[in-house]
Each structure stands twice: as C-alpha cells, then as structure tokens.
Design a protein around this motif. Sequence first.
Motif, PDB file in Angstrom:
ATOM      1  N   THR A  89      -4.426   7.341 -60.487  1.00  0.00           N
ATOM      2  CA  THR A  89      -5.495   6.778 -61.303  1.00  0.00           C
ATOM      3  C   THR A  89      -6.795   6.840 -60.510  1.00  0.00           C
ATOM      4  O   THR A  89      -6.818   6.503 -59.329  1.00  0.00           O
ATOM      5  CB  THR A  89      -5.185   5.309 -61.650  1.00  0.00           C
ATOM      6  N   VAL A  90      -7.869   7.256 -61.167  1.00  0.00           N
ATOM      7  CA  VAL A  90      -9.173   7.323 -60.515  1.00  0.00           C
ATOM      8  C   VAL A  90      -9.672   5.910 -60.262  1.00  0.00           C
ATOM      9  O   VAL A  90      -9.796   5.106 -61.179  1.00  0.00           O
ATOM     10  CB  VAL A  90     -10.192   8.111 -61.375  1.00  0.00           C
ATOM     11  N   VAL A  91      -9.935   5.597 -58.990  1.00  0.00           N
ATOM     12  CA  VAL A  91     -10.427   4.286 -58.588  1.00  0.00           C
ATOM     13  C   VAL A  91     -11.942   4.335 -58.393  1.00  0.00           C
ATOM     14  O   VAL A  91     -12.647   3.391 -58.689  1.00  0.00           O
ATOM     15  CB  VAL A  91      -9.740   3.826 -57.281  1.00  0.00           C
ATOM     16  N   GLN A  92     -12.398   5.463 -57.887  1.00  0.00           N
ATOM     17  CA  GLN A  92     -13.820   5.657 -57.629  1.00  0.00           C
ATOM     18  C   GLN A  92     -14.152   7.075 -58.052  1.00  0.00           C
ATOM     19  O   GLN A  92     -13.638   8.033 -57.475  1.00  0.00           O
ATOM     20  CB  GLN A  92     -14.089   5.450 -56.140  1.00  0.00           C
ATOM     21  N   ASP A  93     -14.982   7.209 -59.079  1.00  0.00           N
ATOM     22  CA  ASP A  93     -15.255   8.551 -59.588  1.00  0.00           C
ATOM     23  C   ASP A  93     -16.361   9.233 -58.795  1.00  0.00           C
ATOM     24  O   ASP A  93     -16.982   8.648 -57.923  1.00  0.00           O
ATOM     25  CB  ASP A  93     -15.583   8.521 -61.079  1.00  0.00           C
ATOM     26  N   ALA A  94     -16.559  10.507 -59.084  1.00  0.00           N
ATOM     27  CA  ALA A  94     -17.543  11.355 -58.419  1.00  0.00           C
ATOM     28  C   ALA A  94     -18.158  12.266 -59.471  1.00  0.00           C
ATOM     29  O   ALA A  94     -17.653  12.343 -60.599  1.00  0.00           O
ATOM     30  CB  ALA A  94     -16.854  12.177 -57.337  1.00  0.00           C
ATOM     31  N   PRO A  95     -19.237  12.967 -59.124  1.00  0.00           N
ATOM     32  CA  PRO A  95     -19.813  13.909 -60.090  1.00  0.00           C
ATOM     33  C   PRO A  95     -18.764  14.948 -60.507  1.00  0.00           C
ATOM     34  O   PRO A  95     -18.004  15.433 -59.669  1.00  0.00           O
ATOM     35  CB  PRO A  95     -20.947  14.572 -59.313  1.00  0.00           C
ATOM     36  N   ALA A  97     -16.064  14.577 -62.005  1.00  0.00           N
ATOM     37  CA  ALA A  97     -14.684  14.073 -61.933  1.00  0.00           C
ATOM     38  C   ALA A  97     -14.421  13.232 -63.170  1.00  0.00           C
ATOM     39  O   ALA A  97     -15.341  12.756 -63.822  1.00  0.00           O
ATOM     40  CB  ALA A  97     -14.498  13.229 -60.681  1.00  0.00           C
ATOM     41  N   PRO A  98     -13.156  13.032 -63.504  1.00  0.00           N
ATOM     42  CA  PRO A  98     -12.835  12.132 -64.618  1.00  0.00           C
ATOM     43  C   PRO A  98     -13.358  10.724 -64.331  1.00  0.00           C
ATOM     44  O   PRO A  98     -13.481  10.331 -63.173  1.00  0.00           O
ATOM     45  CB  PRO A  98     -11.309  12.141 -64.669  1.00  0.00           C
ATOM     46  N   PRO A  99     -13.665   9.951 -65.362  1.00  0.00           N
ATOM     47  CA  PRO A  99     -14.205   8.606 -65.141  1.00  0.00           C
ATOM     48  C   PRO A  99     -13.179   7.652 -64.528  1.00  0.00           C
ATOM     49  O   PRO A  99     -11.970   7.873 -64.597  1.00  0.00           O
ATOM     50  CB  PRO A  99     -14.611   8.145 -66.544  1.00  0.00           C
ATOM     51  N   LYS A 100     -13.690   6.599 -63.933  1.00  0.00           N
ATOM     52  CA  LYS A 100     -12.856   5.571 -63.319  1.00  0.00           C
ATOM     53  C   LYS A 100     -11.846   5.048 -64.335  1.00  0.00           C
ATOM     54  O   LYS A 100     -12.181   4.819 -65.491  1.00  0.00           O
ATOM     55  CB  LYS A 100     -13.756   4.436 -62.837  1.00  0.00           C
ATOM     56  N   GLY A 101     -10.593   4.895 -63.899  1.00  0.00           N
ATOM     57  CA  GLY A 101      -9.531   4.412 -64.773  1.00  0.00           C
ATOM     58  C   GLY A 101      -8.711   5.532 -65.414  1.00  0.00           C
ATOM     59  O   GLY A 101      -7.661   5.267 -65.984  1.00  0.00           O
ATOM     60  N   SER A 102      -9.175   6.765 -65.321  1.00  0.00           N
ATOM     61  CA  SER A 102      -8.433   7.898 -65.903  1.00  0.00           C
ATOM     62  C   SER A 102      -7.186   8.193 -65.089  1.00  0.00           C
ATOM     63  O   SER A 102      -7.191   8.107 -63.863  1.00  0.00           O
ATOM     64  CB  SER A 102      -9.308   9.155 -65.917  1.00  0.00           C
TER      65      SER A 102
END
Length: 126
Positions: A89-95, A97-102
């Motif tokens: 699960t994405v905790v911290q997103d980046a340019p 990248a999928p959004p946080k929580g994905s």
Amino acid sequence: MLPRRAASAIIKAAKQRRHYRALVKRSAADPPQLEDLELETAPAPPKGDATALLRVRYSSLNYKDGLVLSGSRGVAKYPVVPGINLVGTVVQDAPFAPPKGSRVACVNGQLGQTNDGGYSEFCRVP
C-alpha cells in the motif's frame, strides 16, 4: 483505564515510528553462510524525491531472490534487502506514482539487487 490525553499520545507515538524490520543479506560468501542473513531493525527509509514509500504486504521468493540469498556474485550489491516482487500500500506518494492509500504490485528488476526489496515492512520504489 488511560486518560484520553495519554491514550492519544501513545497512538501518536506509534504512528510516528521511525524504524522498521528488514531481512538483510550482508555479503556474497562462498559457500553461503546463514550468519550473513539477519533480521534487523533499520531506520525508516528517507524521503526520496521521485520514489514512493510502500508498506509491504507480501513478497515472493523467486529465482533471482534465490541467487541473491545464495550469495551469487554479480547479482546484487551487498548488503541488500532481497525481494524483487512485492505487493503493498502506498504510504507516501511521489510524482507520477499512485496516490496514497492505493494498493500496488511491483515487479522491478532493481528491487532486491541494487535497491532494497520487499523482504521488509517498508520499501521505496521509483
């Protein structure tokens, strides 16, 4: 029973945990030594400009991970956290990248070789 203020302080401290567990392969010993494989507590991965931070949920064991764990030379830069495939699960997103929580699956040729891989609680992926 804890007062509300004390309970919220404990929860906040747990959320701000700055360490995580990872399985680290220390060297390419020949023959492979079990002592070269350690479960250790490491500092949280630093924030990267173009990398997303994932909370790893699953990671597989495949042929390339076997080569890294057996200490085959030329496969990885040691010390390294193996695990070239992971789901998390994405905790911290980046340019870009999928959004946080994905929830995401990563199959990256550099994970577990030159970048730390999925045999940890958290992983930075490009």
